[in-house]
Design an enzyme around this catalytic site. Structure first.
Site, PDB file in Angstrom:
ATOM      1  N   CYS A  27     -69.912  51.196 -36.602  1.00  0.00           N
ATOM      2  CA  CYS A  27     -69.010  51.947 -35.723  1.00  0.00           C
ATOM      3  C   CYS A  27     -68.362  53.106 -36.494  1.00  0.00           C
ATOM      4  CB  CYS A  27     -67.978  51.013 -35.087  1.00  0.00           C
ATOM      5  SG  CYS A  27     -67.086  51.765 -33.698  1.00  0.00           S
ATOM      6  N   HIS A  56     -71.362  46.856 -32.708  1.00  0.00           N
ATOM      7  CA  HIS A  56     -70.722  45.858 -33.575  1.00  0.00           C
ATOM      8  C   HIS A  56     -71.590  44.604 -33.685  1.00  0.00           C
ATOM      9  CE1 HIS A  56     -66.795  47.753 -34.192  1.00  0.00           C
ATOM     10  NE2 HIS A  56     -66.980  48.267 -32.995  1.00  0.00           N
ATOM     11  N   GLU A  81     -71.189  42.182 -35.629  1.00  0.00           N
ATOM     12  CA  GLU A  81     -70.346  41.047 -35.996  1.00  0.00           C
ATOM     13  C   GLU A  81     -69.693  40.347 -34.801  1.00  0.00           C
ATOM     14  OE1 GLU A  81     -67.481  44.613 -36.219  1.00  0.00           O
ATOM     15  OE2 GLU A  81     -69.623  44.231 -36.322  1.00  0.00           O
TER      16      GLU A  81
END
Length: 188
Positions: free
Chosen positions: A79, A166, A168
């Site tokens: 990001c 993202h 994660e």
């Protein structure tokens, strides 16, 4: 293996560290104002997300642009980190015409190293106001979405990567694969 995670105050940075530790790596949170010499002790670097605009608040990113230029270890930008790498190395970053929030369909153009196992597309979590419009010289685009044409990129050496989404966040399909693929690069 030791991985430095540069944290810019993003709400998901702790999840990056959690995923890397889950995959058996020593992941350490590092402030973007740390001396670059401190980072020479790490095998690779992940630049996390954050609330700052690479376009309007570049100075708030501390020494991170120096890390991008001076460290010769593999790097992954997520990001804000993706945008930081692009801008620092000569790509074009601007305010997004259509910012993306929530789940977005990301189309994989080239699985390459970092996106191995993700084709042809994934649903990925997005949260950004800026976007990479064109990658830096010596980089190529690996993935795109309807509103962001540079969802993922890699340099010609397959050592510097950026993803707008993202990996994660649990809502991103196969996000853990991105980290597994990056760890493989770090080991080689």
């Amino acid at each position: 293996m030791r991985i430095a995670v540069i944290v810019f105050g993003g709400q998901y940075n702790h999840l990056i560290i959690k995923d890397l530790k889950y995959l058996g790596q020593e992941a350490v949170s590092v402030n973007p104002d740390a001396d670059v010499e401190k980072l020479h002790a790490f095998d690779c670097v992940v630049f996390g997300g954050g609330p700052f605009s690479v376009v309007d608040q570049f100075e708030k990113l501390g020494k991170a642009p120096l890390y991008v230029k001076e460290l010769s270890v593999p790097k992954l930008g997520i990001c804000l980190g993706h945008q930081l790498i692009a801008k620092t190395l000569g790509g074009e970053v601007r305010r997004a015409v259509n910012p993306e929030y929530g789940l977005v369909n990301v189309r994989v153009i080239d699985e390459d190293t970092i996106l191995r196992g993700l084709a042809p597309s994934i649903k990925a979590w997005e949260s950004h106001n800026d976007e990479v419009v064109s990658p830096p010289p010596g980089f190529r685009v690996l993935a795109e979405s309807e509103n962001a044409k540079v969802q993922a990129m890699v340099n010609n050496d397959n050592t510097v990567f950026g993803v707008q989404f993202h990996p994660e966040v649990k809502h991103t399909e196969k996000g853990i694969e991105v980290f597994k693929n990056f760890i493989s690069v770090c080991r080689s």
